[in-house]
Design a protein around this motif. Structure first.
Motif, short mmCIF file in Angstrom:
data_model
loop_
_atom_site.label_atom_id
_atom_site.label_comp_id
_atom_site.label_asym_id
_atom_site.label_seq_id
_atom_site.Cartn_x
_atom_site.Cartn_y
_atom_site.Cartn_z
N GLY A 51 57.05 -96.59 44.32
CA GLY A 51 56.20 -95.60 45.06
C GLY A 51 56.15 -94.17 44.44
O GLY A 51 56.55 -93.90 43.32
N GLU A 52 55.58 -93.58 45.19
CA GLU A 52 55.28 -91.88 44.73
C GLU A 52 56.61 -91.24 44.69
O GLU A 52 56.53 -90.24 43.96
CB GLU A 52 54.54 -91.30 45.88
CG GLU A 52 52.92 -92.06 45.68
CD GLU A 52 52.20 -91.61 47.05
OE1 GLU A 52 51.04 -91.46 47.09
OE2 GLU A 52 52.77 -91.30 48.15
N ASP A 53 57.64 -91.64 45.24
CA ASP A 53 58.92 -90.74 45.17
C ASP A 53 59.96 -91.36 44.10
O ASP A 53 60.88 -90.75 43.98
CB ASP A 53 59.49 -90.90 46.51
CG ASP A 53 59.80 -92.10 47.14
OD1 ASP A 53 59.42 -93.31 46.35
OD2 ASP A 53 60.56 -92.29 48.14
N ARG A 74 52.40 -97.70 39.70
CA ARG A 74 53.06 -96.71 40.78
C ARG A 74 51.77 -97.06 41.80
O ARG A 74 50.68 -97.44 41.58
CB ARG A 74 52.77 -95.19 40.59
CG ARG A 74 54.01 -94.85 39.97
CD ARG A 74 54.13 -93.21 40.03
NE ARG A 74 55.15 -92.59 39.11
CZ ARG A 74 56.29 -92.43 39.60
NH1 ARG A 74 56.75 -92.50 40.96
NH2 ARG A 74 57.27 -91.96 38.93
N ARG A 75 52.26 -97.17 43.20
CA ARG A 75 51.75 -97.41 44.31
C ARG A 75 51.77 -96.45 45.37
O ARG A 75 52.72 -95.73 45.19
CB ARG A 75 51.86 -98.72 44.75
CG ARG A 75 51.16 -100.23 44.10
CD ARG A 75 50.97 -101.03 44.81
NE ARG A 75 50.44 -102.29 43.78
CZ ARG A 75 51.18 -103.29 43.43
NH1 ARG A 75 52.44 -103.37 43.80
NH2 ARG A 75 50.62 -104.13 42.67
N ALA A 76 50.57 -95.95 46.23
CA ALA A 76 50.70 -95.04 47.16
C ALA A 76 51.91 -95.67 48.20
O ALA A 76 52.36 -96.55 48.51
CB ALA A 76 49.55 -95.08 48.11
#
Length: 270
Positions: A51-53, A74-76
């Protein structure tokens, strides 16, 4: 010599030990399995969606240890979050398995499939994932040997579908708790993960089980040890070892994994 392709999930773990202290650390079965494969010297690629984090520093550290991240995407949205609470007797509560958000991120962060048919000498590691996703990965991997793990969450939710995959596998590697949920297993070799007791191999031909005890170690954090063991088994196979030799080396990697917090004992320094 073959390569290891580890397909699965990453997570940001909050681990609370018997001392009551909660620690945030890098996690996910895919990360530990990739590090286990690298610990035995296998060429290893990670197929996972973050994920974004997910911290860039954790990617940098995995690459420093030789993990190929060219197929890590990566995905939102956020990375999966795991909450692991360990009691003094070694039992673990995985509270996140009951959370709708964890299942939503499991669907949203489905890992990418293997990049076309793999070579016969390659080994595909499928970390715990839904059975349909595992079936699509096996289709994509072609002749590569498949070493497959599961978790109590998936074993409880779809035992029949997971058992149906077994004839397509080289090796299935559940824990004894997962076997209790899955029921009788047949169709491939099965290695049962037994925690501090090591591994037990049940050959596909029905021969007598063989046991692989671990070396004695002081346990600091057992998170990911089984995943690292599975990755190390795959790494040994990719390096040309027979199954018994791969299991003997892998049980030592699993024992090493518990001797520090998170993946630090496998060389990962976040």
């Amino acid at each position: 010599m073959g390569r290891v392709f580890v397909m699965g999930y990453l997570s940001i773990d909050r681990v609370r030990g018997p001392d009551g202290v909660a620690r945030e650390q890098p996690g996910g079965a895919a990360l530990y399995a990739a590090l286990g494969a690298r610990a035995v010297g296998a060429e290893t690629a990670l197929l996972a969606a973050a994920g974004e984090d997910w911290p860039e520093a954790w990617d940098t550290e995995a690459q420093r240890l030789g993990v190929d991240l060219s197929q890590r995407i990566r995905r939102a949205g956020p990375t999966r979050r795991a909450r692991l609470d360990y009691a003094a007797d070694g039992t673990r509560d995985s509270a996140h398995h009951a959370e709708a958000a964890w299942w939503e991120r499991t669907a949203a962060l489905a890992p990418p499939l293997p990049p076309g048919p793999l070579a016969p000498d390659d080994v595909l590691v499928l970390c715990p994932m839904p059975s349909g996703q595992a079936s699509r990965a096996l289709d994509a991997a072609g002749p590569a040997r498949a070493v497959v793990d599961t978790s109590e969450a998936f074993a409880r939710r779809e035992p029949e579908a997971l058992r149906a995959l077994l004839p397509r596998l080289f090796l299935f590697a559940p824990s004894r708790e997962e076997i209790a949920l899955l029921g009788p297993l047949s169709g491939c070799a099965v290695v049962e993960k037994r925690g501090a007791e090591g591994l037990a191999l049940f050959p596909a031909d029905g021969a007598a089980p063989r046991r692989f005890p671990p070396p004695p170690v002081a346990v600091v954090d057992p998170t990911g040890a089984g995943d690292a063991t599975v990755g190390a088994i795959a790494g040994g196979l990719a390096n040309g070892q027979d199954l018994d030799a791969a299991l003997g080396a892998a049980v030592a990697i699993g024992a090493r994994a518990v001797t520090a917090q998170g993946p630090a004992a496998l060389g990962f320094q976040p």
